[in-house]
Design a protein around this motif. Structure first.
Motif, PDB file in Angstrom:
ATOM      1  N   GLN A  83       0.849  -1.189   0.000  1.00 39.38           N
ATOM      2  CA  GLN A  83       0.000   0.000   0.000  1.00 39.38           C
ATOM      3  C   GLN A  83       0.880   1.233   0.000  1.00 39.38           C
ATOM      4  OE1 GLN A  83      -2.316  -0.549   3.551  1.00 39.38           O
ATOM      5  NE2 GLN A  83      -0.866   0.552   4.829  1.00 39.38           N
ATOM      6  N   ALA A  84       0.274   2.364  -0.339  1.00 39.21           N
ATOM      7  CA  ALA A  84       1.004   3.629  -0.357  1.00 39.21           C
ATOM      8  C   ALA A  84       0.130   4.694   0.303  1.00 39.21           C
ATOM      9  CB  ALA A  84       1.343   4.033  -1.785  1.00 39.21           C
ATOM     10  N   SER A  85       0.680   5.339   1.310  1.00 38.34           N
ATOM     11  CA  SER A  85      -0.041   6.397   2.026  1.00 38.34           C
ATOM     12  C   SER A  85       0.306   7.756   1.438  1.00 38.34           C
ATOM     13  CB  SER A  85       0.336   6.390   3.509  1.00 38.34           C
ATOM     14  OG  SER A  85      -0.131   5.224   4.120  1.00 38.34           O
ATOM     15  N   LEU A  86      -0.695   8.592   1.323  1.00 39.62           N
ATOM     16  CA  LEU A  86      -0.493   9.959   0.868  1.00 39.62           C
ATOM     17  C   LEU A  86      -0.559  10.887   2.075  1.00 39.62           C
ATOM     18  CD1 LEU A  86      -2.752   9.964  -2.328  1.00 39.62           C
ATOM     19  CD2 LEU A  86      -0.327   9.422  -2.123  1.00 39.62           C
ATOM     20  N   PRO A  87      -0.046  12.090   1.945  1.00 44.83           N
ATOM     21  CA  PRO A  87      -0.112  13.033   3.073  1.00 44.83           C
ATOM     22  C   PRO A  87      -1.554  13.450   3.379  1.00 44.83           C
ATOM     23  CG  PRO A  87       0.999  14.029   1.169  1.00 44.83           C
ATOM     24  CD  PRO A  87       0.640  12.638   0.796  1.00 44.83           C
ATOM     25  N   ALA A  88      -1.755  13.999   4.547  1.00 47.06           N
ATOM     26  CA  ALA A  88      -3.073  14.512   4.935  1.00 47.06           C
ATOM     27  C   ALA A  88      -3.477  15.625   3.977  1.00 47.06           C
ATOM     28  CB  ALA A  88      -3.017  15.027   6.370  1.00 47.06           C
ATOM     29  N   TYR A 132     -12.052  17.679   0.052  1.00 50.55           N
ATOM     30  CA  TYR A 132     -12.195  17.861  -1.390  1.00 50.55           C
ATOM     31  C   TYR A 132     -11.012  17.228  -2.123  1.00 50.55           C
ATOM     32  CZ  TYR A 132     -12.618  20.036  -5.956  1.00 50.55           C
ATOM     33  OH  TYR A 132     -12.718  20.252  -7.315  1.00 50.55           O
ATOM     34  N   GLU A 133      -9.806  17.439  -1.621  1.00 52.76           N
ATOM     35  CA  GLU A 133      -8.629  16.858  -2.260  1.00 52.76           C
ATOM     36  C   GLU A 133      -8.658  15.329  -2.148  1.00 52.76           C
ATOM     37  OE1 GLU A 133      -5.305  20.356  -1.832  1.00 52.76           O
ATOM     38  OE2 GLU A 133      -5.746  19.144  -0.063  1.00 52.76           O
ATOM     39  N   ARG A 134      -9.099  14.816  -1.003  1.00 54.74           N
ATOM     40  CA  ARG A 134      -9.211  13.353  -0.862  1.00 54.74           C
ATOM     41  C   ARG A 134     -10.226  12.796  -1.852  1.00 54.74           C
ATOM     42  NH1 ARG A 134      -9.487  14.701   4.425  1.00 54.74           N
ATOM     43  NH2 ARG A 134     -11.618  13.926   4.603  1.00 54.74           N
ATOM     44  N   LYS A 135     -11.332  13.530  -2.067  1.00 53.39           N
ATOM     45  CA  LYS A 135     -12.316  13.079  -3.046  1.00 53.39           C
ATOM     46  C   LYS A 135     -11.688  13.030  -4.430  1.00 53.39           C
ATOM     47  CE  LYS A 135     -16.509  14.135  -5.527  1.00 53.39           C
ATOM     48  NZ  LYS A 135     -16.006  13.403  -6.671  1.00 53.39           N
ATOM     49  N   LEU A 136     -10.926  14.050  -4.791  1.00 50.97           N
ATOM     50  CA  LEU A 136     -10.238  14.041  -6.084  1.00 50.97           C
ATOM     51  C   LEU A 136      -9.292  12.848  -6.181  1.00 50.97           C
ATOM     52  CD1 LEU A 136      -9.328  17.815  -6.649  1.00 50.97           C
ATOM     53  CD2 LEU A 136     -11.112  16.485  -7.784  1.00 50.97           C
ATOM     54  N   VAL A 137      -8.546  12.588  -5.108  1.00 50.52           N
ATOM     55  CA  VAL A 137      -7.614  11.453  -5.099  1.00 50.52           C
ATOM     56  C   VAL A 137      -8.376  10.145  -5.287  1.00 50.52           C
ATOM     57  CG1 VAL A 137      -6.062  10.083  -3.626  1.00 50.52           C
ATOM     58  CG2 VAL A 137      -5.754  12.560  -3.817  1.00 50.52           C
ATOM     59  N   HIS A 138      -9.493   9.964  -4.572  1.00 52.74           N
ATOM     60  CA  HIS A 138     -10.287   8.744  -4.723  1.00 52.74           C
ATOM     61  C   HIS A 138     -10.736   8.577  -6.180  1.00 52.74           C
ATOM     62  CE1 HIS A 138     -10.291   7.786  -0.508  1.00 52.74           C
ATOM     63  NE2 HIS A 138     -10.945   8.875  -0.161  1.00 52.74           N
ATOM     64  N   ASP A 139     -11.145   9.663  -6.824  1.00 57.11           N
ATOM     65  CA  ASP A 139     -11.565   9.601  -8.226  1.00 57.11           C
ATOM     66  C   ASP A 139     -10.398   9.234  -9.144  1.00 57.11           C
ATOM     67  OD1 ASP A 139     -14.118  10.334  -7.396  1.00 57.11           O
ATOM     68  OD2 ASP A 139     -13.934  12.423  -8.080  1.00 57.11           O
ATOM     69  N   ILE A 140      -9.236   9.838  -8.921  1.00 53.05           N
ATOM     70  CA  ILE A 140      -8.042   9.561  -9.733  1.00 53.05           C
ATOM     71  C   ILE A 140      -7.628   8.102  -9.566  1.00 53.05           C
ATOM     72  CG2 ILE A 140      -5.577  10.085 -10.009  1.00 53.05           C
ATOM     73  CD1 ILE A 140      -6.331  13.008  -9.033  1.00 53.05           C
ATOM     74  N   VAL A 141      -7.615   7.629  -8.318  1.00 53.88           N
ATOM     75  CA  VAL A 141      -7.224   6.248  -8.019  1.00 53.88           C
ATOM     76  C   VAL A 141      -8.188   5.271  -8.692  1.00 53.88           C
ATOM     77  CG1 VAL A 141      -7.073   4.558  -6.135  1.00 53.88           C
ATOM     78  CG2 VAL A 141      -5.992   6.797  -5.894  1.00 53.88           C
ATOM     79  N   ALA A 142      -9.486   5.539  -8.603  1.00 48.62           N
ATOM     80  CA  ALA A 142     -10.480   4.665  -9.234  1.00 48.62           C
ATOM     81  C   ALA A 142     -10.281   4.625 -10.749  1.00 48.62           C
ATOM     82  CB  ALA A 142     -11.891   5.136  -8.887  1.00 48.62           C
ATOM     83  N   ASP A 143      -9.959   5.771 -11.353  1.00 43.92           N
ATOM     84  CA  ASP A 143      -9.703   5.823 -12.795  1.00 43.92           C
ATOM     85  C   ASP A 143      -8.510   4.961 -13.186  1.00 43.92           C
ATOM     86  OD1 ASP A 143     -11.812   7.557 -13.165  1.00 43.92           O
ATOM     87  OD2 ASP A 143     -10.558   9.360 -13.350  1.00 43.92           O
ATOM     88  N   ARG A 144      -7.588   4.742 -12.257  1.00 48.38           N
ATOM     89  CA  ARG A 144      -6.401   3.929 -12.524  1.00 48.38           C
ATOM     90  C   ARG A 144      -6.608   2.463 -12.130  1.00 48.38           C
ATOM     91  NH1 ARG A 144      -4.797   8.990 -12.380  1.00 48.38           N
ATOM     92  NH2 ARG A 144      -2.837   9.722 -13.214  1.00 48.38           N
ATOM     93  N   GLY A 158      -7.756   8.259   9.594  1.00 50.70           N
ATOM     94  CA  GLY A 158      -7.372   9.348  10.482  1.00 50.70           C
ATOM     95  C   GLY A 158      -8.534  10.279  10.751  1.00 50.70           C
ATOM     96  N   GLU A 159      -8.266  11.264  11.571  1.00 49.20           N
ATOM     97  CA  GLU A 159      -9.291  12.220  11.989  1.00 49.20           C
ATOM     98  C   GLU A 159      -8.819  13.644  11.723  1.00 49.20           C
ATOM     99  OE1 GLU A 159     -12.325  11.422  13.181  1.00 49.20           O
ATOM    100  OE2 GLU A 159     -11.830   9.296  12.973  1.00 49.20           O
ATOM    101  N   GLY A 160      -9.763  14.509  11.432  1.00 51.69           N
ATOM    102  CA  GLY A 160      -9.476  15.942  11.301  1.00 51.69           C
ATOM    103  C   GLY A 160      -8.359  16.252  10.339  1.00 51.69           C
ATOM    104  N   ALA A 161      -7.438  17.087  10.778  1.00 49.11           N
ATOM    105  CA  ALA A 161      -6.341  17.546   9.927  1.00 49.11           C
ATOM    106  C   ALA A 161      -5.363  16.435   9.573  1.00 49.11           C
ATOM    107  CB  ALA A 161      -5.592  18.681  10.615  1.00 49.11           C
ATOM    108  N   ASP A 162      -5.422  15.303  10.280  1.00 46.60           N
ATOM    109  CA  ASP A 162      -4.526  14.175   9.989  1.00 46.60           C
ATOM    110  C   ASP A 162      -5.133  13.165   9.026  1.00 46.60           C
ATOM    111  OD1 ASP A 162      -2.505  15.129  11.666  1.00 46.60           O
ATOM    112  OD2 ASP A 162      -3.433  14.205  13.429  1.00 46.60           O
TER     113      ASP A 162
END
Length: 166
Positions: free
Chosen positions: A125-130, A134-146, A154-158
């Motif tokens: 697995q590969a972890s991305l920074p916090a 909105y950015e996490r949603k974009l990442v989920h969409d990009i990852v799904a496309d691949r 995590g919680e909050g800012a983390d």
């Protein structure tokens, strides 16, 4: 303008409510741009259950100080608070200044590509920074496309995203 029926954070807003959010946000942002003596053309849109407000101008350089991702995020939060104060509803408004959202999406695509390379090298697995929701949603969409799988942890800012193979 009258205050519309409150919408809880988990409820979907109507198109009319989202258009109202855009109008309130535009008024607020026009005031900020006037104070900063920056020219900007605002455009409003409703997409995927969110109000989108874009600030552009022909001289993109004058928007440069505002288009830094951290500055856009801060202005977006201030604008959301102004909208919430005026409408009485939680806002998930998205703000774009000088193409900052497209630039950030490109950065996130590069980040995902580097994570995929780690998976190709044998990582489980590969972890991305916090990052923001909105950015996490974009990442989920990009990852799904691949053709990969991602989850947020995590919680909050983390709160961050972890990518793995399906």
């Amino acid at each position: 303008m009258t205050m519309s029926e409150p919408t809880a954070p988990g409820e979907d807003a109507t198109i009319a409510q989202l258009e109202e959010e855009g109008d309130v946000a535009a008024d607020y942002l026009e005031g900020l741009l006037d104070i900063a003596d920056i020219d900007g053309d605002l455009s409003l849109d409703v997409r995927a259950g969110r109000a989108y407000v874009s600030v552009e101008n022909e001289d993109g350089g004058s928007l440069a100080p505002l288009s830094d991702p951290d500055t856009v995020q801060a202005l977006q939060e201030l604008t959301r608070l102004a909208v919430q104060n005026k409408t009485g509803r939680f806002s998930r408004l998205i703000l774009d200044i000088g193409g900052s959202r497209d630039a950030r999406r490109s950065q996130l695509e590069s980040l995902v590509d580097r994570a995929v390379a780690r998976l190709d090298e044998g990582a489980s697995q590969a972890s991305l920074p916090a990052m923001s929701s909105y950015e996490r949603k974009l990442v989920h969409d990009i990852v799904a496309d691949r053709g990969l799988v991602s989850e947020s942890y995590g919680e909050g800012a983390d709160r961050h995203t972890v990518i793995r193979r399906a």
